[in-house]
Design a protein around this motif. Structure first.
Motif, PDB file in Angstrom:
ATOM      1  N   ALA A 174       0.838  -1.208   0.000  1.00 51.30           N
ATOM      2  CA  ALA A 174       0.000   0.000   0.000  1.00 51.30           C
ATOM      3  C   ALA A 174       0.870   1.254   0.000  1.00 51.30           C
ATOM      4  N   LEU A 175       1.936   1.248   0.789  1.00 47.85           N
ATOM      5  CA  LEU A 175       2.820   2.416   0.827  1.00 47.85           C
ATOM      6  C   LEU A 175       3.551   2.621  -0.498  1.00 47.85           C
ATOM      7  N   LYS A 176       3.944   1.523  -1.141  1.00 47.67           N
ATOM      8  CA  LYS A 176       4.589   1.633  -2.463  1.00 47.67           C
ATOM      9  C   LYS A 176       3.617   2.225  -3.476  1.00 47.67           C
ATOM     10  N   SER A 177       2.369   1.780  -3.422  1.00 48.56           N
ATOM     11  CA  SER A 177       1.348   2.297  -4.331  1.00 48.56           C
ATOM     12  C   SER A 177       1.120   3.786  -4.074  1.00 48.56           C
ATOM     13  N   LEU A 178       1.000   4.160  -2.807  1.00 49.53           N
ATOM     14  CA  LEU A 178       0.819   5.572  -2.464  1.00 49.53           C
ATOM     15  C   LEU A 178       1.991   6.411  -2.963  1.00 49.53           C
ATOM     16  N   SER A 179       3.200   5.916  -2.743  1.00 47.66           N
ATOM     17  CA  SER A 179       4.395   6.634  -3.191  1.00 47.66           C
ATOM     18  C   SER A 179       4.386   6.816  -4.708  1.00 47.66           C
ATOM     19  N   ASP A 203       3.459  10.378  -9.413  1.00 51.37           N
ATOM     20  CA  ASP A 203       2.719  10.710 -10.642  1.00 51.37           C
ATOM     21  C   ASP A 203       2.083  12.099 -10.525  1.00 51.37           C
ATOM     22  N   ILE A 204       1.501  12.395  -9.367  1.00 52.48           N
ATOM     23  CA  ILE A 204       0.878  13.706  -9.146  1.00 52.48           C
ATOM     24  C   ILE A 204       1.932  14.803  -9.221  1.00 52.48           C
ATOM     25  N   SER A 205       3.090  14.547  -8.618  1.00 49.80           N
ATOM     26  CA  SER A 205       4.168  15.541  -8.638  1.00 49.80           C
ATOM     27  C   SER A 205       4.652  15.810 -10.064  1.00 49.80           C
TER      28      SER A 205
END
Length: 144
Positions: free
Chosen positions: A23-28, A33-35
């Motif tokens: 989950a943390l890898k996905s969030l990162s 991508d947003i950045s």
């Protein structure tokens, strides 16, 4: 289904850890991508997509403001409380495991007595007693 797994707290620790790491890898990845998207929009490499910007603004508005000391302290207290619960649960599990081990040992000793088998420790004690009585009986005539 709400997407929440009701069995999640019951899974073994390694599965929980694996799930959390994923989950943390996905969030990162999504934050990266947003950045990249916002960087390209600010450099005018991509046109502004208002629905995306509105969604991002909603997300950022929902984040807590950790610059307020009371909020930061509340998060710290909650985290400490959760860690205390996990630590206490670990201690309880260890005590239960030790209790089970002691019960098992007691049951095994009782079963050995019932069938007439002596545990190794008792056999060794008996052998030492026999040796000491043999020595004592050998010394008695010398002392007379």
């Amino acid at each position: 289904s709400s997407g929440i797994n009701a069995e999640w707290p019951l899974r073994p620790g390694s599965q929980n850890l694996t799930t959390q790491v994923a989950a943390l890898k996905s969030l990162s990845s999504k934050l990266r991508d947003i950045s990249v998207y916002l960087g390209q929009v600010s450099e005018a490499k991509l046109p502004i997509n208002h629905p995306i910007i509105y969604q991002l603004q909603d997300v950022f508005n929902l984040l807590p403001n950790l610059n307020i000391p009371e909020v930061a302290k509340a998060f710290t207290v909650k985290t400490n409380d959760q860690n205390l619960v996990m630590y206490t649960a670990s201690i309880i599990r260890a005590v239960i495991a030790l209790h089970s081990l002691i019960n098992n040992k007691t049951t095994n000793r009782a079963a050995e007595k019932d069938i007439g088998v002596k545990p190794k420790v008792e056999v060794e004690k008996d052998e030492k007693k026999e040796k000491s009585t043999d020595c004592d009986s050998a010394l008695i005539p010398l002392l007379r």
